[in-house]
Write a protein that holds these residues in place. Structure first.
Motif, PDB file in Angstrom:
ATOM      1  N   THR A 153       0.813  -1.222   0.000  1.00  0.00           N
ATOM      2  CA  THR A 153       0.000   0.000   0.000  1.00  0.00           C
ATOM      3  C   THR A 153       0.844   1.268   0.000  1.00  0.00           C
ATOM      4  N   PHE A 154       1.917   1.303   0.751  1.00  0.00           N
ATOM      5  CA  PHE A 154       2.727   2.514   0.873  1.00  0.00           C
ATOM      6  C   PHE A 154       3.913   2.524  -0.089  1.00  0.00           C
ATOM      7  N   ASN A 155       3.890   1.588  -1.055  1.00  0.00           N
ATOM      8  CA  ASN A 155       4.902   1.548  -2.113  1.00  0.00           C
ATOM      9  C   ASN A 155       6.321   1.500  -1.550  1.00  0.00           C
ATOM     10  N   ILE A 156       6.520   0.643  -0.550  1.00  0.00           N
ATOM     11  CA  ILE A 156       7.837   0.488   0.075  1.00  0.00           C
ATOM     12  C   ILE A 156       8.754  -0.298  -0.865  1.00  0.00           C
ATOM     13  N   VAL A 157       9.961   0.162  -1.021  1.00  0.00           N
ATOM     14  CA  VAL A 157      10.938  -0.527  -1.873  1.00  0.00           C
ATOM     15  C   VAL A 157      11.565  -1.665  -1.077  1.00  0.00           C
ATOM     16  N   ASN A 158      11.265  -2.903  -1.486  1.00  0.00           N
ATOM     17  CA  ASN A 158      11.862  -4.084  -0.874  1.00  0.00           C
ATOM     18  C   ASN A 158      12.849  -4.707  -1.853  1.00  0.00           C
ATOM     19  N   PHE A 159      14.111  -4.762  -1.463  1.00  0.00           N
ATOM     20  CA  PHE A 159      15.116  -5.398  -2.314  1.00  0.00           C
ATOM     21  C   PHE A 159      14.859  -6.908  -2.353  1.00  0.00           C
ATOM     22  N   SER A 160      14.819  -7.464  -3.562  1.00  0.00           N
ATOM     23  CA  SER A 160      14.539  -8.897  -3.685  1.00  0.00           C
ATOM     24  C   SER A 160      15.630  -9.669  -4.395  1.00  0.00           C
ATOM     25  N   GLY A 161      16.617  -9.002  -4.922  1.00  0.00           N
ATOM     26  CA  GLY A 161      17.725  -9.680  -5.593  1.00  0.00           C
ATOM     27  C   GLY A 161      19.052  -9.098  -5.154  1.00  0.00           C
ATOM     28  N   LEU A 162      20.037  -9.964  -4.963  1.00  0.00           N
ATOM     29  CA  LEU A 162      21.355  -9.531  -4.502  1.00  0.00           C
ATOM     30  C   LEU A 162      22.413 -10.354  -5.217  1.00  0.00           C
ATOM     31  N   ALA A 163      23.365  -9.694  -5.861  1.00  0.00           N
ATOM     32  CA  ALA A 163      24.422 -10.383  -6.607  1.00  0.00           C
ATOM     33  C   ALA A 163      25.462 -10.923  -5.637  1.00  0.00           C
ATOM     34  N   VAL A 203      22.535  -4.700  -5.226  1.00  0.00           N
ATOM     35  CA  VAL A 203      21.130  -5.093  -5.323  1.00  0.00           C
ATOM     36  C   VAL A 203      20.766  -5.155  -6.800  1.00  0.00           C
ATOM     37  N   THR A 204      20.166  -6.252  -7.220  1.00  0.00           N
ATOM     38  CA  THR A 204      19.867  -6.457  -8.633  1.00  0.00           C
ATOM     39  C   THR A 204      18.383  -6.444  -8.954  1.00  0.00           C
ATOM     40  N   ASP A 205      17.528  -6.477  -7.940  1.00  0.00           N
ATOM     41  CA  ASP A 205      16.094  -6.511  -8.213  1.00  0.00           C
ATOM     42  C   ASP A 205      15.334  -6.000  -6.995  1.00  0.00           C
ATOM     43  N   VAL A 206      14.117  -5.566  -7.223  1.00  0.00           N
ATOM     44  CA  VAL A 206      13.256  -5.114  -6.144  1.00  0.00           C
ATOM     45  C   VAL A 206      11.912  -5.800  -6.264  1.00  0.00           C
ATOM     46  N   GLY A 207      11.155  -5.783  -5.162  1.00  0.00           N
ATOM     47  CA  GLY A 207       9.845  -6.390  -5.157  1.00  0.00           C
ATOM     48  C   GLY A 207       8.820  -5.557  -5.917  1.00  0.00           C
ATOM     49  N   SER A 208       7.601  -6.070  -5.974  1.00  0.00           N
ATOM     50  CA  SER A 208       6.540  -5.422  -6.733  1.00  0.00           C
ATOM     51  C   SER A 208       6.163  -4.079  -6.109  1.00  0.00           C
ATOM     52  N   MET A 209       5.805  -3.139  -6.971  1.00  0.00           N
ATOM     53  CA  MET A 209       5.322  -1.849  -6.494  1.00  0.00           C
ATOM     54  C   MET A 209       3.850  -1.981  -6.083  1.00  0.00           C
ATOM     55  N   ARG A 210       3.275  -0.881  -5.623  1.00  0.00           N
ATOM     56  CA  ARG A 210       1.891  -0.895  -5.162  1.00  0.00           C
ATOM     57  C   ARG A 210       0.947  -1.259  -6.301  1.00  0.00           C
ATOM     58  N   THR A 211      -0.019  -2.104  -5.994  1.00  0.00           N
ATOM     59  CA  THR A 211      -1.087  -2.434  -6.941  1.00  0.00           C
ATOM     60  C   THR A 211      -2.434  -2.228  -6.250  1.00  0.00           C
ATOM     61  N   VAL A 212      -3.416  -1.807  -7.023  1.00  0.00           N
ATOM     62  CA  VAL A 212      -4.779  -1.598  -6.531  1.00  0.00           C
ATOM     63  C   VAL A 212      -5.718  -2.464  -7.361  1.00  0.00           C
ATOM     64  N   THR A 213      -6.586  -3.219  -6.680  1.00  0.00           N
ATOM     65  CA  THR A 213      -7.501  -4.129  -7.355  1.00  0.00           C
ATOM     66  C   THR A 213      -8.936  -3.837  -6.934  1.00  0.00           C
ATOM     67  N   PHE A 214      -9.825  -3.733  -7.913  1.00  0.00           N
ATOM     68  CA  PHE A 214     -11.259  -3.590  -7.667  1.00  0.00           C
ATOM     69  C   PHE A 214     -11.936  -4.888  -8.102  1.00  0.00           C
ATOM     70  N   SER A 215     -12.806  -5.430  -7.254  1.00  0.00           N
ATOM     71  CA  SER A 215     -13.482  -6.665  -7.613  1.00  0.00           C
ATOM     72  C   SER A 215     -14.902  -6.673  -7.074  1.00  0.00           C
ATOM     73  N   VAL A 216     -15.778  -7.357  -7.803  1.00  0.00           N
ATOM     74  CA  VAL A 216     -17.171  -7.567  -7.392  1.00  0.00           C
ATOM     75  C   VAL A 216     -17.477  -9.055  -7.561  1.00  0.00           C
ATOM     76  N   ARG A 217     -18.027  -9.664  -6.519  1.00  0.00           N
ATOM     77  CA  ARG A 217     -18.391 -11.084  -6.559  1.00  0.00           C
ATOM     78  C   ARG A 217     -19.877 -11.223  -6.239  1.00  0.00           C
ATOM     79  N   LEU A 218     -20.601 -11.887  -7.133  1.00  0.00           N
ATOM     80  CA  LEU A 218     -22.020 -12.149  -6.925  1.00  0.00           C
ATOM     81  C   LEU A 218     -22.214 -13.481  -6.247  1.00  0.00           C
ATOM     82  N   ARG A 219     -23.093 -13.533  -5.263  1.00  0.00           N
ATOM     83  CA  ARG A 219     -23.433 -14.773  -4.561  1.00  0.00           C
ATOM     84  C   ARG A 219     -24.923 -15.061  -4.782  1.00  0.00           C
ATOM     85  N   PHE A 220     -25.220 -16.261  -5.225  1.00  0.00           N
ATOM     86  CA  PHE A 220     -26.623 -16.634  -5.455  1.00  0.00           C
ATOM     87  C   PHE A 220     -26.800 -18.132  -5.240  1.00  0.00           C
TER      88      PHE A 220
END
Length: 492
Positions: A454-464, A475-492
């Motif tokens: 949520t706060f777009n924290i930089v997490n190092f995920s790769g190290l040579a 450091v050779t890679d970082v983790g995923s940046m912030r993502t936002v997802t909208f979803s609707v699920r119908l129940r019947f």
């Protein structure tokens, strides 16, 4: 020594091939016998006693199309043995072990009847019977029923892209994989002790010690080869799978839970632990071959999944609007818009996973048969990996002067997983609402807005960690940046 330069020149370090028939008819059988009983000795003391006997027979192939290597003491000799002519071995080429007995013991004890403190303890043995399905997959599609080879370049026999698979004498064993015929079933002994105490009506505090000892785990060896790339025992480089590894885990876990009250609940869990092993694949990314098959003591080190400290915090809050809530509980348009919303958060922190200083490049002058399998380690200089006052930056994450190249023809003395990896911190937040569309038809919808990191924290995920690479220590890679997802699920 530069892999990209070798690529431009068309000079591979190793080549490997494996192909054969995809039609193998494997057979196995499994037998289990178990019993369990709860024994309430006193009103405040209960025992849970049980035991299992289980036996999974090694796989056979309907037409005997299994192939293994029979090795002499100290890898002095080698010979191909198949399911068509197993000699002293069973058709599976593996001697099963039908004596896997697994006792189980559990205890729940309340020292004082009028107090909520509960003591729980347990012990059990757990076998990994699935190991035989992993082993048989490597015993199929091996010579003489398939074409396989692993070759290493050398000054006397240089591999090229044009001729990556030169002709090898037919008397040389081409198998790329072998299994100890006396492979034993891996198992883990697990024991725990936990104290659990109610704190008022809505809180539960628990503290637990958990220990695990793994035995007969996978240990992968690569018998030594000469600088010509060919084994001293008349075989191409191959992996030898044995059950000689072990692991040890000790952890302290403290948890606090708040049950839902006034729409708010949370659960927090903190773990302080240490895990060590010399196994090939206990939590590692892929299989790790021992550097020196004749000296296994340096393989003992931190497990690849060892995170010394971890913290997980889960909260859920039902917003105080709408029916039976504090605000807007008399209905109306605003209540319908703001009611039935829940806010959730999952916060997680983990200290860094350990990494190993390795070698790369042209290793033809090294005497190790593990060179084709990427298991050669650097030489430790004796300097600390993280000296006091060292400032970690993405370009200089640890003290690279702690490692150097080993002498030509010698093994590096750096241990496994001696470089602390980067820690990680994540916040995942979601906003949910349940909307009833039709009570008569049981129709409803879940609406959710969720964020990860949520706060777009930089997490190092790769190290040579390759000592002779230009990026060593970066450091050779970082983790995923912030993502936002909208979803609707119908129940019947």
């Amino acid at each position: 020594g530069y892999d990209f330069a070798d690529f431009l020149l068309g000079l591979p370090q190793t080549t490997s091939v494996r192909f054969g028939t995809a039609a193998n008819y494997l057979r196995s059988a499994r037998y289990d016998l178990f019993g369990n009983d709860d024994w309430r000795i006193l009103s405040h003391l209960t025992l849970d006693l049980g035991g299992r006997w289980e036996y999974a027979a090694p796989f056979t192939e309907k037409y005997g199309h299994l192939s293994d290597l029979a090795l002499g003491p100290g890898f002095s000799t080698v010979g191909v043995v198949t399911g068509l002519d197993p000699g002293s071995l069973p058709p599976s080429l593996l001697r099963g072990y039908p004596h896997n007995v697994a006792p189980r013991f559990g205890l729940a004890y309340r020292p004082w009847i009028k107090h909520s403190l509960v003591v729980r303890a347990g012990y059990g043995i757990f076998y990994d019977e699935s190991i035989y399905s992993q082993l048989v997959s490597n015993l199929t599609n091996q010579p003489p029923f398939a074409t396989t080879s692993t070759l290493v370049t050398s000054p006397s026999a240089v591999l090229t892209l044009e001729n990556g698979f030169p002709q090898i004498n037919s008397s040389v064993a081409h198998n790329t994989y072998a299994v100890d015929p006396n492979f034993l079933t891996p198992y883990a002994q697990t024991w725990s002790l936990m104290l659990e105490q109610d704190l008022g009506q809505n809180f539960v505090l628990s503290a637990a010690y958990i220990g695990t000892h793994g035995t007969h785990l996978n240990l992968l060896l690569a018998p030594s080869v000469s600088t010509s790339g060919q084994s001293a025992i008349n075989a191409l480089p191959f992996i030898y799978d044995t059950s000689g590894a072990a692991s040890r885990y000790n952890g302290l876990r403290v948890s606090l839970r708040r049950f839902s009250h006034n729409g708010f609940s949370f659960f927090v869990n903190y773990t302080y632990s240490k895990s060590m092993d010399d196994a090939a694949s206990v939590g590692e990314s892929g299989n790790t071959v021992a550097q020196n098959p004749l000296d296994l003591q340096p393989e003992w080190g931190l497990s690849g999944f060892n995170a010394t400290q971890s913290l997980h915090f889960f909260t859920r809050y039902k917003l105080p609007f709408g029916d039976r809530m504090h605000f807007l509980n008399n209905g109306g348009g605003l209540a319908r818009v703001l009611g039935n919303w829940s806010l959730s958060d999952i916060t997680s922190y983990s200290s860094g996973l350990p990494l190993t200083a390795l070698l790369s490049g042209n290793l033809s002058n090294n005497v190790s048969g593990s060179a084709p399998f990427g298991s050669l380690r650097a030489e430790a200089t004796g300097l600390p990996v993280l000296p006091s006052g060292f400032v970690q930056t993405p370009l200089d994450f640890f003290n690279t002067a702690a490692f150097t190249l080993p002498p030509t023809g010698a093994y590096g003395n750096a241990g496994r997983n001696t470089i602390p990896g980067p820690p990680s911190l994540n916040f995942n937040i979601s906003l949910d609402r349940l909307i009833t569309l039709s009570r008569e038809k049981g129709l409803s919808a879940d609406f959710r807005v969720g964020t990860t990191n949520t706060f777009n924290i930089v997490n190092f995920s790769g190290l040579a960690t390759t000592v002779n690479a230009n990026t060593f220590g970066r450091v050779t890679d970082v983790g995923s940046m912030r993502t936002v997802t909208f979803s609707v699920r119908l129940r019947f």
